[in-house]
Write an enzyme that holds these catalytic residues in place. Structure first.
Site, PDB file in Angstrom:
ATOM      1  CG  ASP A 281      -2.186   0.878   0.895  1.00  0.00           C
ATOM      2  OD1 ASP A 281      -2.147   1.653  -0.085  1.00  0.00           O
ATOM      3  OD2 ASP A 281      -3.173   0.818   1.647  1.00  0.00           O
ATOM      4  CD1 TRP A 282       1.512   6.840   0.105  1.00  0.00           C
ATOM      5  CD2 TRP A 282       0.511   6.891  -1.885  1.00  0.00           C
ATOM      6  NE1 TRP A 282       1.867   8.013  -0.501  1.00  0.00           N
ATOM      7  CE2 TRP A 282       1.257   8.073  -1.733  1.00  0.00           C
ATOM      8  CE3 TRP A 282      -0.207   6.705  -3.065  1.00  0.00           C
ATOM      9  CZ2 TRP A 282       1.314   9.070  -2.702  1.00  0.00           C
ATOM     10  CZ3 TRP A 282      -0.154   7.694  -4.035  1.00  0.00           C
ATOM     11  CH2 TRP A 282       0.608   8.864  -3.852  1.00  0.00           C
TER      12      TRP A 282
END
Ligand code: BGC
Length: 741
Positions: A281-282
């Site tokens: 994820d980011w």
């Protein structure tokens, strides 16, 4: 210069033609370590490459990295033109010319906006949900996207968590079915078609269980919850062939999910044989260090790759440190090869080596977005998402000629909020508002806002700036209500009040809306309350005092038309809640598939499991939703039709005067088990549409996978013996059955 450029592109095209005939393994054999690591690097585009390339700041680095083969994919590039230039940069600039993946958060539509997923899940209509994913893919692929960060299949139990809007509720069985439907819709049967794309199941795993509903908070999970509630939808997505999985920000037992080898390597890639790739994820790789599970970005990179995170989204960890880690013998190149192969495989399946511009088609982009058929589907989805929560005295449906109607609420006129959060490339203020929906039906009504919801609606930065002082619109609202036979009030949350980072500790009606509701009610209690919301709201006062309540969620492009058609009876609501609505904050988490306690039964003493000041039951439970007709259940037959198999049949009848659709729900109870089973669990459902007076027999078959469960260590067990089957939604009919091994 011109000559040089075209010579370069000829070289690259011929190289690419070479690559097209390579298997991913052959291509891997041609790559340097740096090129391999490049495939594992995913950047966000904060600039659109439609003008000159950026020359300074981090964007200049990104540009250079794309041009030199240090990037495998880019997210948030929107529009065919920008995507084409970016792809050109990778294909014509880099030595091997490997095409980029273009990722985007297409959560409930690309340009055409469908209801937010929590709303859409209330339809319990798998074909519909597959179809909305299909249309989203058709629109997104035309604009260059070949990879979507969807479906979000976290299960969750805490409506304070803003991201509940993105998922399908608290139940693993329903979420699993929706996960598979979405994967089918996005990916189709042939990933290389120009209108199908790679899906991404997220967030693996446990992100839906942040303590106290605060986004990014830690999780406290037991093995049973992990294996029975959280993981099954991911297994379903993998079985449906999902090509990528996104990991998550949270810790599980003290280990960041992004660094969790047990989950990613052993379970997902090992036991489940997932052969797509895992994207972080980011910045979740960088956050391994922030959590305190690595001393710095370099060690975070090491932990992430060893744990099976194949692609780094925006941490710059792999591109900066992986080569050094390999050279020092701290990471085996075999892990890099495994990750790269997974990524190249998906690129091959997408057909990117045959034609890197396959998904980039400016002509199709102009023609494919917002087609009338897409907007019709958006209307259908919005209608099917609406849940009628209460309809005392059958106030609904309204007759548009039966008297004066006042429409009150800032959200009634809001053309933006119905688009919700995570709205892809939906155009601001493009949804049909309720005011427009009423007009489109030729309804005669008066209308006023009553109260502003935010001081500056629509501005993300103003979300905290909810109006708590300006009551200047109250007077007009009260006047209209007084002069009318019936009042329709549209209250709830702005489109950006839910979603990532939008946890709320108080999930009542925001701002002055509750006060307005009570002020209007004081002069005219004949109220239809239409909620627009991204999560269950706590509305005990309305539930007690307002005769008719429906939730329309953030319903997408055609929300206002859908609401009007349901209110005036052109459509009969059929949605059922997929997440329990608490009666108070103190009840959270309240969910239907809870365990039995040792003291479940009410008694005159205080020594049983309950609140002294609140009921144990949610205000509106999972599975709840009314219709303008009523349905009856009879002739339940539960037969043990073989070892580990139960057949169920039940007659469902439409007892009312209108045709309608019922969602038949089948629940299982396993009264005695080694590790205690929930009071009930959904194991089957079907939508049946019946004319007045008509009936049908609905059948279900349950097999071992439905009857067994996961022990805390993740092993599956089936324990023969007694089971209880209940059909609902009201759950009044049930039967016990004995099942052998
Ligand atoms: C979210 C993901 C999303 C990603 C890319 C993250 O903040 O958690 O769900 O896909 O950003 O936009």
């Amino acid at each position: 210069m011109q000559f040089l450029l075209s010579a370069l592109s000829m070289v690259s095209v011929s190289l690419l033609q070479g690559l097209a005939s390579d298997t991913p393994e052959q291509l891997l054999g041609k790559m340097t370590l740096e090129e391999k690591i490049g495939q594992m690097n995913l950047y966000a585009s904060e600039w659109d490459l439609t003008g000159p390339p950026p020359t300074e700041g981090s964007n200049a680095d990104k540009y250079e990295h794309i041009r030199t083969g240090k990037v495998g994919g880019v997210l948030n590039v929107t529009g065919a033109d920008a995507a084409r230039r970016m792809q050109q940069l990778a294909v014509e600039g880099s030595r091997l010319g490997i095409p980029l993946l273009f990722g985007y958060d297409v959560i409930h539509g690309y340009r055409t906006s469908f209801p937010i997923p929590l709303g859409e899940s209330s339809s319990w209509n798998l074909e519909l949900m597959e179809q909305t994913a299909r249309i989203s893919a058709i629109e997104a692929t035309a604009a260059g996207i070949n990879w979507v960060y969807s479906p979000m299949i976290d299960t969750f139990r805490d409506p304070r968590w803003g991201r509940v809007m993105e998922g399908s509720g608290e139940d693993p069985f329903l979420t699993s079915k929706i996960a598979a439907a979405k994967v089918r819709g996005y990916q189709g049967t042939d990933l290389s078609r120009p209108d199908t794309l790679a899906a991404c199941a997220k967030h693996f795993a446990g992100y839906g269980f942040p303590v106290a509903g605060r986004d990014y908070n830690t999780t406290i999970l037991d093995g049973r919850t992990l294996h029975n509630i959280i993981l099954p939808p991911f297994k379903a997505a993998v079985d449906a062939g999902v090509r990528s999985v996104m990991n998550s920000f949270n810790l599980i037992d003290g280990i960041p999910a992004t660094a969790h080898a047990g989950l990613q390597r052993d379970l997902l890639k090992g036991k489940w044989k997932f052969d797509g790739f895992v994207v972080s994820d980011w910045a979740s790789i960088a956050e391994i260090a922030v959590h305190g599970a690595a001393s710095d970005l370099r060690q975070a990179a090491q932990r992430a790759i060893l744990a099976g995170s194949d692609m780094d989204m925006e941490s710059f960890a792999y591109v900066t440190h992986l080569a050094g880690l390999v050279e020092e013998g701290l990471v085996s190149e075999a892990w890099i090869d495994d990750a790269v192969l997974r990524i190249l495989r998906v690129k091959t399946e997408l057909g990117l080596f045959d034609d890197p511009y396959r998904y980039i088609d400016a002509t199709r982009e102009r023609e494919a977005l917002l087609r009338p058929a897409h907007l019709d589907l958006a209307l259908d989805a919005a209608i099917q998402s609406i849940v009628l929560l209460k309809n005392a005295t059958n106030l609904l449906p309204l007759d548009k000629d039966a008297g004066k109607i006042a429409l009150i609420g800032a959200l009634a006129d809001d053309k933006d909020s119905p688009l919700g959060n995570w709205r892809g490339m939906a155009i601001e203020n493009s949804a049909v508002s309720v005011v427009e929906g009423f007009r489109n039906l030729g309804v005669d009504f008066t209308w006023t806002k009553g109260v502003k919801l935010a001081m500056n609606p629509g501005k993300m930065a103003d979300l905290v700036n909810v109006n708590t002082t300006d009551r200047s619109g109250f007077e007009e609202a009260i006047r209209l209500a007084r002069e009318s036979e019936v009042v329709v009030m549209v209250l709830g949350e702005l489109g950006h009040q839910t979603g990532e980072g939008r946890s709320r500790a108080d999930i009542g009606l925001p701002g002055l809306q509750q006060e307005l509701l009570e002020a209007v009610h004081a002069v005219n209690p004949n109220i239809v309350l239409v909620l627009m919301n991204g999560r269950p709201l706590i509305i005990p006062w309305a539930a007690e005092n307002v005769p008719a309540i429906l939730t329309a969620w953030h319903g997408g492009s055609r929300a206002g038309d859908a609401i009007a058609r349901v209110i005036f009876g052109l459509e009969n609501p059929s949605g059922k809640l997929t997440m329990s609505w608490p009666g108070s904050i103190g009840q959270i988490p309240v969910y239907y598939n809870h365990d039995r306690t040792g003291r479940p039964d009410a008694n005159p003493s205080v020594f049983w499991s309950h609140y002294n000041d609140e009921s144990n039951e949610p205000l509106y439970p999972f599975g709840h939703g009314l219709s303008y007709t009523s349905f009856g259940y009879s002739e339940l037959q539960v037969t043990p039709s073989g070892p580990r198999t139960i057949d169920v049949a039940v007659r469902v009848s439409n007892l009312g005067q209108r045709s309608g659709t019922e969602v038949v729900q089948l629940y299982l109870t396993d009264p005695v088990a080694q590790a205690v089973r929930p009071v009930k669990e959904l194991k089957g459902f079907a939508r049946v549409t019946l004319a007045p007076g008509a009936s049908t027999v609905q059948r279900f078959r349950l097999t071992k996978s439905d009857l067994g469960y996961f022990l805390p260590d993740g092993s599956f067990t089936f324990e023969p013996g007694e089971f209880i089957l209940t059909v609902g939604p009201t759950g009044t009919l049930s039967q016990q059955v004995s099942v052998s091994d």
